[in-house]
Design a protein around this motif. Structure first.
Motif: not given
Length: 202
Positions: A1-25
């Motif tokens: 199971m893979k949670f984040y991308a290998d490429r830094v820009p995509v992985a960074l965007r995913q991480l920021i989105t996940d953190v934003f969703v957690v803060i949002w909730v």
């Protein structure tokens, strides 16, 4: 199971989105609890009303009981006290009803406040995130073998925009059908890049 991308820009965007969703909730849950606290404070007048009504009714009933002991006119003197005690009990009942209404509001309003934000997370972000995890997990598992490369190439041919496919050459589909390793590798790389994954290790 893979949670984040290998490429830094995509992985960074995913991480920021996940953190934003957690803060949002978290923020909306805090808002819901704040609304509940505010609404519950509205029950205080009802509590005081119930307490005062009950106390007055008890005192009037006691006084009526003592007045009722007066010979001959005791029953007549008791009636006003009884009526006043009943009125005080009605006030106490009104206080209880007000508290029940506030208690229901304290459940409903926070639930309504948090329902829409959580629905956005559950029905928009979460399915999209799980879909990426599933697709990326499969892609990363098969990218190292030739059959997996062929599957990724086929996926790219069926899902990638024509403009991206055209950049690989006008005869990319024909080259893939012919089993050209370079065409297969290019198509597989295109699909992996779309998912934010690195290509096959050389």
């Amino acid at each position: 199971m893979k949670f984040y991308a290998d490429r830094v820009p995509v992985a960074l965007r995913q991480l920021i989105t996940d953190v934003f969703v957690v803060i949002w909730v978290f923020v909306w849950l805090r808002i819901a609890f704040w609304i509940q606290d505010i609404v519950e404070k509205l029950a205080v007048p009802g509590e005081k009303l119930e307490s005062a009504g009950t106390g007055i009714a008890t005192n009037l009933a006691d006084a009526g009981g003592k007045v009722g002991d007066v010979p001959l006119v005791g029953d007549e003197l008791t009636k006003p006290f009884t009526g006043a005690a009943d009125a005080a009990r009605s006030i106490a009942d009104a206080g209880r009803q007000q508290q029940e209404f506030v208690g229901q509001l304290a459940l409903i309003l926070p639930a309504v406040a948090v329902a829409v934000p959580l629905a956005l997370v559950l029905f928009l972000w979460l399915p999209w995130r799980l879909l990426w995890i599933r697709r990326a997990g499969v892609a990363s598992a098969v990218r190292e073998n030739p059959a997996g490369q062929d599957l990724l190439a086929l996926r790219a041919l069926t899902s990638q925009p024509l403009t991206r496919l055209a950049r690989l050459g006008p005869d990319i589909a024909q080259s893939w059908r012919a089993g050209d390793p370079a065409a297969v590798a290019a198509l597989a790389e295109l699909e992996l890049k779309q998912l934010g994954l690195r290509g096959r290790r050389r």
